[in-house]
Structures are given as C-alpha cells and as structure tokens.
Design an enzyme around this catalytic site. Structure first.
Site, mmCIF file in Angstrom:
data_model
loop_
_atom_site.group_PDB
_atom_site.id
_atom_site.type_symbol
_atom_site.label_atom_id
_atom_site.label_comp_id
_atom_site.label_asym_id
_atom_site.label_seq_id
_atom_site.Cartn_x
_atom_site.Cartn_y
_atom_site.Cartn_z
ATOM 1 N N HIS A 93 -23.474 35.252 47.380
ATOM 2 C CA HIS A 93 -22.491 34.558 46.541
ATOM 3 C C HIS A 93 -21.084 34.742 47.113
ATOM 4 O O HIS A 93 -20.323 33.766 47.262
ATOM 5 C CB HIS A 93 -22.591 35.126 45.121
ATOM 6 C CG HIS A 93 -21.568 34.631 44.154
ATOM 7 N ND1 HIS A 93 -21.894 33.855 43.060
ATOM 8 C CD2 HIS A 93 -20.228 34.815 44.076
ATOM 9 C CE1 HIS A 93 -20.806 33.581 42.368
ATOM 10 N NE2 HIS A 93 -19.774 34.168 42.965
ATOM 11 N N GLU A 94 -20.721 35.975 47.460
ATOM 12 C CA GLU A 94 -19.373 36.243 47.965
ATOM 13 C C GLU A 94 -19.163 35.647 49.356
ATOM 14 O O GLU A 94 -18.092 35.112 49.654
ATOM 15 C CB GLU A 94 -19.091 37.747 47.966
ATOM 16 C CG GLU A 94 -19.179 38.416 46.600
ATOM 17 C CD GLU A 94 -18.368 37.709 45.518
ATOM 18 O OE1 GLU A 94 -17.324 37.097 45.839
ATOM 19 O OE2 GLU A 94 -18.781 37.759 44.345
ATOM 20 N N HIS A 96 -18.292 32.083 48.969
ATOM 21 C CA HIS A 96 -16.863 31.881 48.707
ATOM 22 C C HIS A 96 -16.082 31.877 50.016
ATOM 23 O O HIS A 96 -15.241 31.010 50.255
ATOM 24 C CB HIS A 96 -16.320 32.987 47.802
ATOM 25 C CG HIS A 96 -16.629 32.805 46.352
ATOM 26 N ND1 HIS A 96 -16.522 31.591 45.706
ATOM 27 C CD2 HIS A 96 -17.019 33.700 45.404
ATOM 28 C CE1 HIS A 96 -16.833 31.743 44.430
ATOM 29 N NE2 HIS A 96 -17.152 33.009 44.222
ATOM 30 N N HIS A 103 -17.192 28.099 42.447
ATOM 31 C CA HIS A 103 -18.293 28.283 41.504
ATOM 32 C C HIS A 103 -18.874 26.937 41.073
ATOM 33 O O HIS A 103 -18.158 25.940 40.960
ATOM 34 C CB HIS A 103 -17.818 29.054 40.273
ATOM 35 C CG HIS A 103 -17.518 30.482 40.547
ATOM 36 N ND1 HIS A 103 -16.317 31.073 40.219
ATOM 37 C CD2 HIS A 103 -18.264 31.456 41.137
ATOM 38 C CE1 HIS A 103 -16.336 32.346 40.589
ATOM 39 N NE2 HIS A 103 -17.505 32.605 41.147
#
Length: 396
Positions: free
Chosen positions: A137-138, A141, A147
């Site tokens: 997830h990070e 980014h 998101h």
C-alpha cells in the site's frame, strides 16, 4: 472492464503524506469528452513517476523483522509489474525507508525530484505497518497512487459524509483512470476509518471487504498501466489474464488461475466440486496460511464448483470456524467470486452476523471459484452448500 490509478497531478498535493476487464475507457467515457485528451496530457506532464520505473531506495535503520516484510513487498510488486527496485543511498532520486518501531506506516505520494518536491529524497515509514500488504500500500503511494476512496467517481459506489480533509475526493483533472473502482483494493480504507457511518458502500455486502490488505489483481494492473508496462509480444492469456511485464513468457493471472496462460489449477490446496441440479450438497474445507516465495502475506485455498453449461451455480455458507471477524477481514475470510467481472474482488465474509452469511450467492461463472484465504497458521474451516439451477440471474 475499465481503467484507475490515483496518481498525482498538482504540486500542492504531491508533497503530502498518505497513510495507510482489461479494456480501457474511451475518451468519451469521462466527463469532458475531447478535453480528456488535454487532461491526460496534463497529467502525464505534471505526473510524479519514478524515472525508468525504478525505485531507488535505502534503509534509514535496521529493524530486521520489518525489513523482511519490506523485502517481501518489493518482491511482490516486482513479480507483478515492470517496476524495478535498486538499493542505492546515493542516487539523486531515492526513497529513504524507515523500519524502526518508532516510525509510522505512511509514505509521500509520488517520486522525489519531480512535481512532488525539488529534493531528490523522500521518505516512507514502515515500522507500524502490520503486514506485507500494508507495505505494498505504501509503495503504491510512492509510485503515485492515491486512496481508492478518494477517486473522483467514488460517489457512485460510496456514501461519504466525513468532513475529514483526507477523505475528500480528488478532482477529475488530477487523476487518470486505469481500472474499475474496487471495494477490495489494497488502497481502500475500512468503512469506519473516519468514524462509524462516515463512509459506507451503497452495496452493503461490501462493508467488510473495505480495508483489506490482500493485494488484488487490479491493484497491480493499474500500476502497470500508469507506468506503461508491457511486452512486445502478447501471449494468449486465458480467464482475464494478461502478459506479465515482469516476465513476458508468462501471464499475470486473476486469483484462482495459475500456469503460464492462466488456464491451470494449483496442484495443492485446490478442490474440484461438481454441482447437481436442484439438490444441495454440503462440503467442509479446511484452510490455513502457508509460506510462498512471492506473497502478499496471505495464502489461499481455492474451490472450483462446476455445473452444466449455461446453468446458474448457487452457493450458501453454513459455517465458519476459527475465522476472525474484523473490519476488512484482515486475518482470514471467504470470497465467493460471483460478481460479473471475476477479476474484481467480490464481497468477502468473515463474520457470522453479517448479511452475506447464509445468503444464497448466484453465479453464471462456470466454474465459480471460492477463495479461502488466511494469514493465520492455525487451521480454519468453511462449510457451504452448493447446487446448480437453470434460472436466469442478474449479476450482483
């Protein structure tokens, strides 16, 4: 089948931190018609990609247990995309990764040295990341993705009443679309993240699916599309797969399909069941976590239920044992892949008091796949009934 990676398009947003069918839209599918061409060019001009699709990184500290999760996340992304990782603390465009337990679980959005900031170094904190999926997830980014619940079209799928700054949708001009909205995306927060009732799916069957940290087929597909990953020769991938840009001799497959062309079953933890017309049969399957060389931290057992051609397969849950009921079903759970696009995450269940439990799922997929996933080594069991009928259904 559609197109969405939430990638940056304006400098004032790029420096902020973020916490934790494969055909595309044509230009007239997006508001503005011909102006979409201009918006897309603007996005590509202002975007914040890692040059050459390579994340140059180094570790700021030495928490070995967290570093192992970071390495697993790197391996997963590299195995499913054309993104490369290069450990180099001196590169002009680099990511400083904190692994200390004193650090958080967050990342700047976009690559350094571009529109996200003039400095050649940005940071990602992983000390509080609970699992491999959270670190993917990070990294997403850092690769430029916002998101899922801040997509400009999110109001078609979510009712968001939160006034939290981080819950606001990104405007059309700051994103470009590379895939469908997905409740089960790794980039989606759970429904109570901004407070009870502040972010609810219109389709309430998806409530416990939101907040998952299982990496989805479309999560990696969207990154590939944004970075222009591809192969000069396309394989004839089956079951919705596509030629893998990390290895052009094989396909990236939707969950439940394996092999070079996505037309095989896995040899272990794979069950074939044949439904009968009108008569319910009952089956209990045990499942638990097993380590794999490349993994998002979960292991899945797959059940394939077939019926006669052009029939409707029906499935209903009868029992869940040692399945942990939690928002996002982040420990283990059951997904009956009944939605029209079998590559997208169908509603996931892990609680006996939710609407999905004891619901009769109806599917036109033949076979219909049940995915039983876990990050727990202790065995869990799922008991379900199945049959096929000849009635017509509307997907959903």
């Amino acid at each position: 089948m559609t197109r969405v990676v939430h990638i940056i398009g304006a400098a004032f947003l790029l420096s902020s931190y973020a916490y934790c069918g494969l055909s595309r839209f044509n230009e007239h599918d997006i508001e503005g018609g011909d102006s979409y061409k201009r918006v897309k060019r603007e996005f590509e001009r202002l975007g914040s990609k890692w040059l050459g699709g390579t994340i140059n990184y180094y570790y700021a500290d030495n928490n070995n247990s967290v570093k192992e999760k970071v390495k697993s996340a790197i391996a997963y992304i590299a195995n499913h995309t054309c993104i490369k990782f290069n450990e180099d603390p001196t590169h002009w465009q680099r990511l400083k990764i904190f692994t200390s337990e004193l650090s958080h679980c967050r990342s700047t959005i976009g690559a350094p040295g571009t529109r996200s900031g003039s400095a050649g170094e940005l940071s990602m904190e992983t000390g509080w990341c609970a699992n491999i999926g959270s670190i993917v997830h990070e990294f997403s980014h850092s690769l430029g993705r916002y998101h899922e619940h801040t997509r400009p079209d999110r109001d078609n799928s979510l009712k968001v009443t939160s006034t939290d700054y981080e819950a606001r949708p990104r405007p059309w001009g700051m994103t470009t679309m590379y895939g469908p909205f997905e409740h089960g995306s790794i980039m989606m927060y759970h429904s109570s993240n901004y407070g009870v009732g502040k972010m609810e799916p219109y389709d309430m069957e998806y409530k416990n699916t939101m907040g998952s940290r299982r990496v989805t087929f479309y999560d990696m597909y969207k990154i590939n599309q944004y970075y222009g990953c591809g192969c000069s020769t396309q394989l004839e991938c089956k079951n919705g797969g596509y030629t893998s840009p990390s290895d052009c001799s094989r396909c990236n497959c939707p969950k439940g399909f394996f092999g070079k062309l996505c037309n095989e079953r896995r040899q272990q933890d794979s069950y074939e069941l044949k439904a009968t017309y009108g008569r319910w049969q009952t089956q209990t399957i045990s499942f638990n976590y097993k380590p794999e060389p490349v993994s998002d931290g979960f292991y899945s057992t797959f059940v394939y239920i077939t019926g006669e051609a052009n029939s409707t397969i029906e499935i209903t849950m009868e029992g869940l044992e040692n399945v942990i009921c939690t928002a996002g079903c982040t420990w283990n759970g059951v997904e009956i892949k009944s939605r029209e696009d079998s590559r997208i995450t169908s509603p996931v269940m892990c609680c006996k008091d939710e609407p999905l439990y004891k619901k009769v799922f109806k599917s036109l997929h033949n076979p219909t796949i049940i995915e039983l996933y876990s990050k727990e080594t202790a065995p869990s069991t799922a008991t379900f009934k199945y049959r096929f009928m000849n009635d017509k259904i509307v997907f959903g």
